[in-house]
Design a protein around this motif. Structure first.
Motif, mmCIF file in Angstrom:
data_model
loop_
_atom_site.group_PDB
_atom_site.id
_atom_site.type_symbol
_atom_site.label_atom_id
_atom_site.label_comp_id
_atom_site.label_asym_id
_atom_site.label_seq_id
_atom_site.Cartn_x
_atom_site.Cartn_y
_atom_site.Cartn_z
ATOM 1 N N THR A 32 28.416 -16.633 129.600
ATOM 2 C CA THR A 32 29.316 -15.613 128.835
ATOM 3 C C THR A 32 28.870 -14.184 128.889
ATOM 4 N N CYS A 33 29.859 -13.416 128.965
ATOM 5 C CA CYS A 33 29.374 -11.856 128.918
ATOM 6 C C CYS A 33 30.222 -11.351 127.701
ATOM 7 N N TYR A 34 29.819 -10.327 126.887
ATOM 8 C CA TYR A 34 30.400 -9.870 125.775
ATOM 9 C C TYR A 34 30.653 -8.128 126.061
ATOM 10 N N LEU A 35 31.248 -7.808 125.345
ATOM 11 C CA LEU A 35 31.623 -6.376 125.586
ATOM 12 C C LEU A 35 30.553 -5.379 125.498
ATOM 13 N N PRO A 36 29.392 -5.227 124.655
ATOM 14 C CA PRO A 36 28.528 -4.572 124.654
ATOM 15 C C PRO A 36 27.456 -4.565 125.852
ATOM 16 N N GLU A 37 27.536 -5.718 126.612
ATOM 17 C CA GLU A 37 26.724 -5.735 127.920
ATOM 18 C C GLU A 37 27.390 -5.028 128.970
ATOM 19 N N MET A 38 28.928 -5.109 128.915
ATOM 20 C CA MET A 38 29.591 -4.177 129.871
ATOM 21 C C MET A 38 29.467 -2.773 129.608
ATOM 22 N N MET A 39 29.430 -2.546 128.367
ATOM 23 C CA MET A 39 29.325 -1.042 127.895
ATOM 24 C C MET A 39 27.945 -0.475 128.407
ATOM 25 N N SER A 68 38.060 6.073 137.407
ATOM 26 C CA SER A 68 37.429 5.332 136.259
ATOM 27 C C SER A 68 37.789 3.855 136.470
ATOM 28 N N ASP A 69 38.921 3.616 136.894
ATOM 29 C CA ASP A 69 39.018 2.234 137.250
ATOM 30 C C ASP A 69 38.181 1.721 138.509
ATOM 31 N N ALA A 70 38.159 2.205 139.342
ATOM 32 C CA ALA A 70 37.121 1.866 140.407
ATOM 33 C C ALA A 70 35.687 1.611 140.039
ATOM 34 N N ILE A 71 35.138 2.455 139.220
ATOM 35 C CA ILE A 71 33.763 2.426 138.883
ATOM 36 C C ILE A 71 33.757 1.151 137.911
ATOM 37 N N LYS A 72 34.699 1.175 137.118
ATOM 38 C CA LYS A 72 34.641 -0.012 135.984
ATOM 39 C C LYS A 72 34.784 -1.372 136.853
ATOM 40 N N GLU A 73 35.522 -1.488 137.821
ATOM 41 C CA GLU A 73 35.712 -2.828 138.637
ATOM 42 C C GLU A 73 34.307 -3.181 139.327
ATOM 43 N N ARG A 74 33.531 -1.973 139.851
ATOM 44 C CA ARG A 74 32.535 -2.128 140.686
ATOM 45 C C ARG A 74 31.326 -2.665 139.457
ATOM 46 N N VAL A 75 31.414 -2.154 138.252
ATOM 47 C CA VAL A 75 30.239 -2.400 137.192
ATOM 48 C C VAL A 75 30.922 -3.924 136.808
ATOM 49 N N LEU A 76 31.950 -4.371 136.575
ATOM 50 C CA LEU A 76 32.234 -5.469 136.134
ATOM 51 C C LEU A 76 31.637 -6.540 137.271
ATOM 52 N N SER A 316 40.955 -2.235 128.020
ATOM 53 C CA SER A 316 40.798 -1.521 126.847
ATOM 54 C C SER A 316 39.548 -0.702 126.984
ATOM 55 N N ILE A 317 38.865 -1.133 128.147
ATOM 56 C CA ILE A 317 37.415 -0.359 128.265
ATOM 57 C C ILE A 317 37.529 0.582 128.956
ATOM 58 N N ASN A 318 36.912 1.875 128.538
ATOM 59 C CA ASN A 318 36.873 3.167 129.195
ATOM 60 C C ASN A 318 35.558 3.796 129.154
ATOM 61 N N PRO A 319 35.128 4.713 130.121
ATOM 62 C CA PRO A 319 33.943 5.385 129.860
ATOM 63 C C PRO A 319 34.190 6.060 128.594
ATOM 64 N N ILE A 320 32.653 6.242 127.897
ATOM 65 C CA ILE A 320 32.726 6.729 126.575
ATOM 66 C C ILE A 320 32.350 8.428 126.953
ATOM 67 N N LEU A 321 33.405 9.147 126.663
ATOM 68 C CA LEU A 321 33.409 10.617 126.791
ATOM 69 C C LEU A 321 33.344 11.126 125.430
ATOM 70 N N ASP A 322 32.137 11.095 124.926
ATOM 71 C CA ASP A 322 31.818 11.579 123.513
ATOM 72 C C ASP A 322 30.574 12.302 123.729
ATOM 73 N N GLU A 323 30.388 13.583 123.269
ATOM 74 C CA GLU A 323 29.555 14.640 123.243
ATOM 75 C C GLU A 323 28.122 13.934 122.661
ATOM 76 N N ASN A 324 28.252 13.048 121.568
ATOM 77 C CA ASN A 324 27.122 12.462 120.940
ATOM 78 C C ASN A 324 26.472 11.274 121.809
ATOM 79 N N VAL A 325 27.060 10.899 122.940
ATOM 80 C CA VAL A 325 26.723 9.812 123.655
ATOM 81 C C VAL A 325 26.027 10.430 124.866
#
Length: 339
Positions: A32-39, A68-76, A316-325
Motif C-alpha cells: 500500500t502507498c499513502y499520500l505522504p509518500e507520494m508527496m 506538472s502532469d507528466a512529472i507527476k505520472e513519472r513519480v507515480l 488532486s495532487i499538485n506540486p507544492i508551490l509554497d514559499e515556505n516549502v
C-alpha cells in the motif's frame, strides 16, 4: 544508493477502484502507498526539475501534456516500481541489515529535523513515513543488485571502442514550416550527389598545379549541412551505413560517398580509438546490460499483480508551490551519508 529509477519499467495497467482508506493512494498486491509518500517523492523531483528549468516549468506543456502532469505520472511510476521491488524482496528473502537500519534511522532523523513546520504539514511528513520511504528505497536498491549480480563486468576494448570522425553532410530532404520532412526529387538528389562528389575530389585529389587537397575542415565549414562536424561514437549508435564506413577507416583516411536517410556523407577518421570515450562507453554498455536483465525479471514479476489507483486522490495532487516549502534533496548525501 544507486538510482534505480532510470530503468523504464512503467506499468500502466492500473485498476481503478473506490475502496480506499483515507489518504490511501495506491495498492499493488499486498503493498500500500499513502499520500505522504507520494508527496515526499514528488517534492524531491520538483526540486530537481526547478533547479534546471525554474518554477515556471509547471505551467509549460509538452505535446499537449502539462509538465506538472507528466512529472507527476513519472513519480507515480517510480513509486510503484519501489513498491513492486519490495514485494520481490520478500520472495528473494532480502532484508535490511542491522547496520543499514541504524543508518536509515539516522538519515530519517536528519531529514525530519531539517523540515520546518509548514513542510511537515504540507508533506504529511512524520518520522515513521520518512523511515518507510528510506527503507523501501534501500531495499529496492538491494533487489536491483541481487538481480544483476551475475552480470559479467568484463567488456573488451574492441566491443566498446569509440572512434572520432569529422564529416560533411549534403542533405536529400528539406523541412516545411511545420517541421515535416519533404524528400528531394530524384533530380535534386542527383545534384546533391554531384556536389558531394566534387567535395570529395577537392578533399582527396591534388590540383592540376600540384597543390595539396583542400583541408577537410575548410570544406566542412563551407559545405556541411549538419550542425555538427565532429562525432565520437561506439558501435550501434549511428546510422548503419555511416557507422560501417567510419569503422573501416584508418586515422586520417577519408571515406567514399556514404548514403543514409539524411543524405550523402563524406567521413574523415580523426581517431580509431578514443581511450577516454571508450572507457565511458564500457560503463554505458555495462549499465545497459544490467538494466536489461533487471527489466526482463521485473516485467515477468509484475504480470498478474493486482494494481489499484485512487483516481480522485491522484487527480488532486499538485506540486507544492509554497514559499515556505524549501526542502530539497531528500535522497542526497546530505541525509544518506553512510548508505
Amino acid at each position: 544508493m544507486m538510482c534505480i529509477f532510470l530503468c523504464g519499467c512503467k506499468d500502466k495497467n492500473i485498476i481503478l477502484t473506490t475502496e480506499f482508506e483515507e489518504n490511501e493512494l495506491m495498492r499493488i498486491s499486498t503493498s500500500t502507498c499513502y499520500l505522504p509518500e507520494m508527496m515526499l517523492y514528488l517534492t524531491n523531483a520538483q526540486d530537481e526539475y526547478e533547479a534546471v528549468y525554474g518554477r515556471e516549468i509547471w505551467e509549460q506543456s509538452l505535446n499537449g501534456i502539462k509538465m506538472s502532469d507528466a512529472i507527476k505520472e513519472r513519480v507515480l511510476a517510480q513509486l510503484a516500481q519501489i513498491k513492486v521491488m519490495n514485494l520481490m524482496a520478500v520472495d528473494y528473502d532480502i532484508k535490511l541489515t542491522d547496520e543499514e537500519i541504524e543508518y536509515i534511522e539516522a538519515a530519517s532523523d536528519r531529514y525530519y529535523n531539517s523540515l520546518n513546520e509548514s513542510e511537515k504539514e504540507l508533506l504529511g511528513a512524520t518520522p515513521e513515513v520518512i523511515k518507510l520511504v528510506y527503507s523501501e528505497y534501500e531495499i529496492a536498491n538491494k533487489v536491483y543488485e541481487y538481480i544483476i549480480r551475475d552480470i559479467n563486468p568484463e567488456i573488451s576494448d574492441d566491443e566498446a571502442r569509440t572512434i572520432t570522425v569529422q564529416h560533411i553532410l549534403i542533405k536529400t530532404y528539406a523541412l516545411d514550416g511545420d517541421g515535416n520532412r519533404i524528400d528531394y526529387t530524384e533530380k535534386s538528389k542527383q545534384e546533391a550527389y554531384n556536389l558531394m562528389a566534387r567535395i570529395r575530389r577537392m578533399a582527396t585529389e591534388e590540383g592540376l598545379d600540384g597543390s595539396e587537397p583542400t583541408d577537410f575542415e575548410v570544406l566542412a565549414a563551407e559545405y556541411n549541412e549538419d550542425d555538427v562536424m565532429t562525432y565520437s561514437f561506439g558501435r550501434g549508435e549511428m546510422a548503419e551505413a555511416f557507422e560501417e564506413a567510419a569503422f573501416d577507416l584508418d586515422s586520417g583516411e577519408i571515406s567514399g560517398i556514404v548514403t543514409t536517410e539524411y543524405g550523402f556523407h563524406l567521413i574523415k577518421c580523426i581517431s580509431t580509438f578514443d581511450v577516454e570515450e571508450t572507457q565511458q562507453n564500457k560503463i554505458r554498455i555495462l549499465q545497459e546490460r544490467k538494466d536489461n536483465v533487471f527489466k526482463e525479471t521485473y516485467n515477468k514479476y509484475i504480470k498478474g499483480l493486482k494494481k489499484n489507483l485512487n483516481e480522485d486522490l491522484y487527480a488532486s495532487i499538485n506540486p507544492i508551490l509554497d514559499e515556505n516549502v524549501t526542502t530539497k534533496g531528500m535522497f542526497s548525501d546530505e541525509y544518506l551519508s553512510g548508505l
